[in-house]
Write a protein that holds these residues in place. Structure first.
Motif, mmCIF file in Angstrom:
data_model
loop_
_atom_site.group_PDB
_atom_site.id
_atom_site.type_symbol
_atom_site.label_atom_id
_atom_site.label_comp_id
_atom_site.label_asym_id
_atom_site.label_seq_id
_atom_site.Cartn_x
_atom_site.Cartn_y
_atom_site.Cartn_z
ATOM 1 N N ARG A 152 -4.365 9.189 1.572
ATOM 2 C CA ARG A 152 -3.996 8.241 2.635
ATOM 3 C C ARG A 152 -4.939 8.424 3.819
ATOM 4 N NH1 ARG A 152 0.981 5.784 3.514
ATOM 5 N NH2 ARG A 152 1.916 7.221 2.006
ATOM 6 N N GLY A 186 -5.205 1.798 2.241
ATOM 7 C CA GLY A 186 -4.643 1.690 0.897
ATOM 8 C C GLY A 186 -4.805 0.327 0.268
ATOM 9 N N THR A 189 0.806 -1.213 0.000
ATOM 10 C CA THR A 189 0.000 0.000 0.000
ATOM 11 C C THR A 189 0.839 1.265 0.000
ATOM 12 O OG1 THR A 189 -0.208 -0.078 2.387
ATOM 13 C CG2 THR A 189 -1.961 -1.101 1.106
ATOM 14 N N SER A 190 2.047 1.210 0.579
ATOM 15 C CA SER A 190 2.870 2.424 0.551
ATOM 16 C C SER A 190 3.251 2.761 -0.880
ATOM 17 C CB SER A 190 4.111 2.271 1.438
ATOM 18 O OG SER A 190 4.941 1.234 0.946
ATOM 19 N N GLY A 246 -1.205 9.228 -2.597
ATOM 20 C CA GLY A 246 -0.963 9.410 -1.169
ATOM 21 C C GLY A 246 -1.728 10.586 -0.576
ATOM 22 N N TYR A 287 0.354 4.446 -2.658
ATOM 23 C CA TYR A 287 0.278 5.856 -2.306
ATOM 24 C C TYR A 287 1.329 6.702 -3.030
ATOM 25 C CZ TYR A 287 -3.146 4.941 1.371
ATOM 26 O OH TYR A 287 -4.275 4.605 2.064
ATOM 27 N N GLU A 288 2.342 6.083 -3.608
ATOM 28 C CA GLU A 288 3.380 6.824 -4.331
ATOM 29 C C GLU A 288 3.020 7.059 -5.803
ATOM 30 O OE1 GLU A 288 6.982 4.606 -3.711
ATOM 31 O OE2 GLU A 288 6.854 4.861 -1.535
#
Length: 168
Positions: free
Chosen positions: A25, A137, A3-4, A22, A7-8
């Motif tokens: 978020r 996310g 999920t990170s 993101g 978000y990018e």
């Protein structure tokens, strides 16, 4: 993709402002590929109503215009924004035009279409397909173009996601 990384993913808002996914978020996001000259275009009204009802609870509707289905989104970003605002009172965020399939598929749709639920994985079948991303996310649901935004199916999924949203 974790999920990170989701978000990018870069986005360009309809007014040309660069951002990333993101920006959303911690929110429940209903991502919809939209078009102004489609039989499903009246769904803009239902999407705006959902946004008006649940935005303060943490829902974001993200409209992502695409012209890949029978040329049903022929206008430029100014045309699209004007049409959506004047015709349907749209206030939810919209991006610049993107491709939802093919070699130039937007990276967000590359990830969203991995979610399998009775629809062709990897493909967006038509305008107004809807993907629900929870506050962590994670892609949690996908709805066909024929499913109306204010249907019990979508509203229940949104409520469930909002109820489990991370606290800020």
């Amino acid at each position: 993709m974790d999920t990170s990384s989701l978000y990018e993913i870069p986005l360009t808002l309809i007014d040309g402002t660069p951002t990333t996914f993101g920006e959303f978020r911690g929110k429940t996001v209903l991502v919809v590929n939209v078009a102004s000259k489609c039989g499903f275009t009246p769904q803009y009204a239902g999407l705006e109503a959902l946004y008006a009802q649940y935005a303060t609870d943490g829902l974001v509707i993200l409209g992502m215009p695409s012209n890949q289905f029978m040329g049903q989104e022929p206008g430029n970003e100014d045309d699209i924004a004007s049409f959506c605002g004047l015709t349907y009172g749209v206030t939810f965020p919209m991006t610049s035009k993107i491709d939802v399939r093919g070699k130039d598929q937007h990276p967000l749709f590359t990830e969203l279409t991995k979610f399998k639920r009775g629809i062709l994985p990897g493909l967006v079948k038509w305008n107004f397909e809807k993907f629900l991303v929870n506050g962590d996310g994670k892609i949690v649901d996908r709805f066909a173009s024929t499913v109306e935004p204010q249907s019990t199916e979508i509203v229940d999924a949104i409520k469930k996601s909002l109820a489990t949203q991370p606290t800020a």
